[in-house]
Design a protein around this motif. Sequence first.
Motif, PDB file in Angstrom:
ATOM      1  N   GLY A  73      -7.333  11.180   8.331  1.00  0.00           N
ATOM      2  CA  GLY A  73      -8.895  11.093   8.465  1.00  0.00           C
ATOM      3  C   GLY A  73      -9.334   9.686   8.254  1.00  0.00           C
ATOM      4  N   GLU A  74     -10.476   9.389   8.069  1.00  0.00           N
ATOM      5  CA  GLU A  74     -11.066   8.025   8.440  1.00  0.00           C
ATOM      6  C   GLU A  74     -10.295   7.013   7.428  1.00  0.00           C
ATOM      7  OE1 GLU A  74     -12.469   5.021   9.598  1.00  0.00           O
ATOM      8  OE2 GLU A  74     -13.487   6.725  10.478  1.00  0.00           O
ATOM      9  N   VAL A  75      -9.825   5.916   7.897  1.00  0.00           N
ATOM     10  CA  VAL A  75      -9.385   5.101   6.968  1.00  0.00           C
ATOM     11  C   VAL A  75      -9.748   3.666   6.844  1.00  0.00           C
ATOM     12  CG1 VAL A  75      -6.893   6.032   7.514  1.00  0.00           C
ATOM     13  CG2 VAL A  75      -7.736   4.030   8.732  1.00  0.00           C
ATOM     14  N   ALA A  76     -10.979   3.404   7.652  1.00  0.00           N
ATOM     15  CA  ALA A  76     -11.673   2.174   7.450  1.00  0.00           C
ATOM     16  C   ALA A  76     -12.359   1.910   6.085  1.00  0.00           C
ATOM     17  CB  ALA A  76     -12.734   1.983   8.649  1.00  0.00           C
ATOM     18  N   GLY A  77     -12.238   1.035   5.405  1.00  0.00           N
ATOM     19  CA  GLY A  77     -12.664   0.743   4.130  1.00  0.00           C
ATOM     20  C   GLY A  77     -12.302   1.358   3.008  1.00  0.00           C
ATOM     21  N   ARG A  78     -10.993   2.064   3.291  1.00  0.00           N
ATOM     22  CA  ARG A  78     -10.407   2.712   2.166  1.00  0.00           C
ATOM     23  C   ARG A  78      -9.283   2.195   1.738  1.00  0.00           C
ATOM     24  NH1 ARG A  78      -9.585   8.840   3.746  1.00  0.00           N
ATOM     25  NH2 ARG A  78      -9.796   9.263   1.565  1.00  0.00           N
ATOM     26  N   SER A  79      -8.411   2.350   0.447  1.00  0.00           N
ATOM     27  CA  SER A  79      -7.289   1.869  -0.111  1.00  0.00           C
ATOM     28  C   SER A  79      -6.268   2.975   0.306  1.00  0.00           C
ATOM     29  CB  SER A  79      -7.413   1.351  -1.338  1.00  0.00           C
ATOM     30  OG  SER A  79      -7.874   2.642  -2.138  1.00  0.00           O
ATOM     31  N   VAL A  80      -5.106   2.373   0.928  1.00  0.00           N
ATOM     32  CA  VAL A  80      -4.206   3.279   1.545  1.00  0.00           C
ATOM     33  C   VAL A  80      -2.799   2.875   0.903  1.00  0.00           C
ATOM     34  CG1 VAL A  80      -2.977   4.590   3.310  1.00  0.00           C
ATOM     35  CG2 VAL A  80      -5.526   3.946   3.327  1.00  0.00           C
ATOM     36  N   LEU A  81      -1.967   3.861   0.229  1.00  0.00           N
ATOM     37  CA  LEU A  81      -0.581   3.481   0.027  1.00  0.00           C
ATOM     38  C   LEU A  81       0.422   3.911   0.965  1.00  0.00           C
ATOM     39  CD1 LEU A  81       1.539   2.193  -1.985  1.00  0.00           C
ATOM     40  CD2 LEU A  81       1.522   4.391  -3.341  1.00  0.00           C
ATOM     41  N   GLY A  98      -8.766  -1.391   9.717  1.00  0.00           N
ATOM     42  CA  GLY A  98      -9.823  -1.450   8.429  1.00  0.00           C
ATOM     43  C   GLY A  98      -9.593  -0.954   7.249  1.00  0.00           C
ATOM     44  N   ALA A  99      -8.133  -0.335   7.064  1.00  0.00           N
ATOM     45  CA  ALA A  99      -7.931   0.047   5.627  1.00  0.00           C
ATOM     46  C   ALA A  99      -7.395  -0.898   4.862  1.00  0.00           C
ATOM     47  CB  ALA A  99      -6.800   1.054   5.868  1.00  0.00           C
ATOM     48  N   ALA A 100      -7.642  -0.866   3.433  1.00  0.00           N
ATOM     49  CA  ALA A 100      -7.041  -1.864   2.626  1.00  0.00           C
ATOM     50  C   ALA A 100      -5.658  -1.346   2.139  1.00  0.00           C
ATOM     51  CB  ALA A 100      -7.873  -2.282   1.393  1.00  0.00           C
ATOM     52  N   ALA A 101      -4.788  -1.453   3.056  1.00  0.00           N
ATOM     53  CA  ALA A 101      -3.256  -0.938   2.778  1.00  0.00           C
ATOM     54  C   ALA A 101      -2.402  -1.666   2.132  1.00  0.00           C
ATOM     55  CB  ALA A 101      -2.897  -0.553   4.276  1.00  0.00           C
ATOM     56  N   VAL A 102      -1.322  -0.984   1.234  1.00  0.00           N
ATOM     57  CA  VAL A 102      -0.581  -1.672   0.731  1.00  0.00           C
ATOM     58  C   VAL A 102       0.797  -0.681   0.966  1.00  0.00           C
ATOM     59  CG1 VAL A 102       0.595  -2.241  -1.513  1.00  0.00           C
ATOM     60  CG2 VAL A 102      -1.794  -2.103  -1.315  1.00  0.00           C
ATOM     61  N   SER A 103       2.130  -1.675   1.272  1.00  0.00           N
ATOM     62  CA  SER A 103       3.151  -0.836   1.702  1.00  0.00           C
ATOM     63  C   SER A 103       4.414  -1.166   0.835  1.00  0.00           C
ATOM     64  CB  SER A 103       3.503  -1.609   2.972  1.00  0.00           C
ATOM     65  OG  SER A 103       2.772  -1.020   4.262  1.00  0.00           O
ATOM     66  N   LEU A 104       5.103  -0.265   0.363  1.00  0.00           N
ATOM     67  CA  LEU A 104       6.155   0.027  -0.783  1.00  0.00           C
ATOM     68  C   LEU A 104       7.445   0.132  -0.022  1.00  0.00           C
ATOM     69  CD1 LEU A 104       5.671   1.032  -4.324  1.00  0.00           C
ATOM     70  CD2 LEU A 104       7.271   2.372  -2.688  1.00  0.00           C
ATOM     71  N   ASP A 105       8.608  -0.268  -0.465  1.00  0.00           N
ATOM     72  CA  ASP A 105       9.713   0.180  -0.159  1.00  0.00           C
ATOM     73  C   ASP A 105      10.869  -0.467  -1.194  1.00  0.00           C
ATOM     74  OD1 ASP A 105      11.182   1.081   2.773  1.00  0.00           O
ATOM     75  OD2 ASP A 105      12.470   0.197   1.615  1.00  0.00           O
ATOM     76  N   ILE A 106      11.807   0.334  -1.229  1.00  0.00           N
ATOM     77  CA  ILE A 106      12.960   0.002  -2.357  1.00  0.00           C
ATOM     78  C   ILE A 106      13.976  -1.040  -1.901  1.00  0.00           C
ATOM     79  CG2 ILE A 106      14.752   1.767  -1.387  1.00  0.00           C
ATOM     80  CD1 ILE A 106      14.995   2.276  -4.662  1.00  0.00           C
ATOM     81  N   ASP A 143      -7.203   5.690  -2.323  1.00  0.00           N
ATOM     82  CA  ASP A 143      -7.969   6.621  -1.561  1.00  0.00           C
ATOM     83  C   ASP A 143      -7.172   7.579  -0.768  1.00  0.00           C
ATOM     84  OD1 ASP A 143     -10.588   5.693  -2.458  1.00  0.00           O
ATOM     85  OD2 ASP A 143     -10.314   4.293  -0.958  1.00  0.00           O
ATOM     86  N   ALA A 144      -5.767   7.224  -0.478  1.00  0.00           N
ATOM     87  CA  ALA A 144      -5.070   7.922   0.341  1.00  0.00           C
ATOM     88  C   ALA A 144      -3.657   7.533   0.287  1.00  0.00           C
ATOM     89  CB  ALA A 144      -5.394   7.909   1.759  1.00  0.00           C
ATOM     90  N   ALA A 145      -2.634   8.158   0.594  1.00  0.00           N
ATOM     91  CA  ALA A 145      -1.445   7.782   0.526  1.00  0.00           C
ATOM     92  C   ALA A 145      -0.447   8.493   1.839  1.00  0.00           C
ATOM     93  CB  ALA A 145      -0.673   8.097  -0.669  1.00  0.00           C
ATOM     94  N   CYS A 146       0.568   7.794   2.413  1.00  0.00           N
ATOM     95  CA  CYS A 146       1.418   8.350   3.352  1.00  0.00           C
ATOM     96  C   CYS A 146       2.608   7.763   3.332  1.00  0.00           C
ATOM     97  CB  CYS A 146       0.505   7.718   4.713  1.00  0.00           C
ATOM     98  SG  CYS A 146       0.387   5.947   4.922  1.00  0.00           S
ATOM     99  N   SER A 147       3.628   8.550   4.156  1.00  0.00           N
ATOM    100  CA  SER A 147       4.891   8.267   4.276  1.00  0.00           C
ATOM    101  C   SER A 147       5.536   8.689   5.634  1.00  0.00           C
ATOM    102  CB  SER A 147       5.753   8.726   3.002  1.00  0.00           C
ATOM    103  OG  SER A 147       6.989   8.234   2.870  1.00  0.00           O
TER     104      SER A 147
END
Length: 279
Positions: A73-81, A98-106, A143-147
């Motif tokens: 969906g709309e990601v601009a202005g949303r925090s996404v993991l 425009g998302a406030a994204a954070v990326s994680l890996d082991i 607000d959202a998460a993805c992989s």
Amino acid sequence: MSTEARYAGAEGALGTTGSAKRGVGPAESRAASIAWWDADADDYQSEHGDFLGLADMVWCPEGLREAELGLLGEVAGRSVLEVGCGSASCGRWLRAAGAAAVSLDISAGMLRHARAGNAETGIALPLVQASADQLPFADGSFDAACSAFGAVPFVADVGTVMREVARVLRPGGPWVFAVTHPMRWIFPDDPGPTGLTVVQSYFDRTPYLEVDEQGRATYVEHHRTLGDFVRAITGAGLVLEDLVEPEWPQGHTREWGQWSPLRGRLFPGTAIFRCRRPA
């Protein structure tokens, strides 16, 4: 390049001598994933980096992109993991959108490539080293998460991953993840004609395990049936909204491991689950 040649570097570095059939717990799975992806990071990026791009969100070897599908969906202005980010091309695409994204890996090895991608693009994407079954974030942080093919198949307890993602999501937040389609487990990991012959049971959940001379796991990947995924999703209090099984795109000729036009025309290679934490 043959499968044997493709993975020879990581297997040699880790002392892999063969495979085994046994259960694998959470700690051993984490240790194997750190070791494998640290050892294979350079070769993986060399082979797939151009296809994945520096700041692009490619969901799967079939080449489907978030820019076209809009599964989050709309990601601009949303925090996404982004969970299991690898080189974090998806996270940088989200930031650029425009998302406030954070990326994680082991894997520190994969995050080294993620930092290099940040430097090359100038996109300041925060990077975190942690396991998907131990997310180091407060409840309701995103607000959202993805992989996109990250983390989920390599964690021993997929239910824990779903519960962790549900915990850090805010009400109404989507969780979209792509994995190898479970039916692929019954076939050999071969893109050619040999990969069309069933060799094991769909219902055998024994993980695919490679070991060194001492029997220590150097690579672990866990199989779940479609029903297993549905139960893990709903057991975490999430709602399954859609299951996308991409057809092989016409004119798409690229092979990626077991993915190929030959197999892709006959049965799905990818399953993309679109879930949501209820509002």
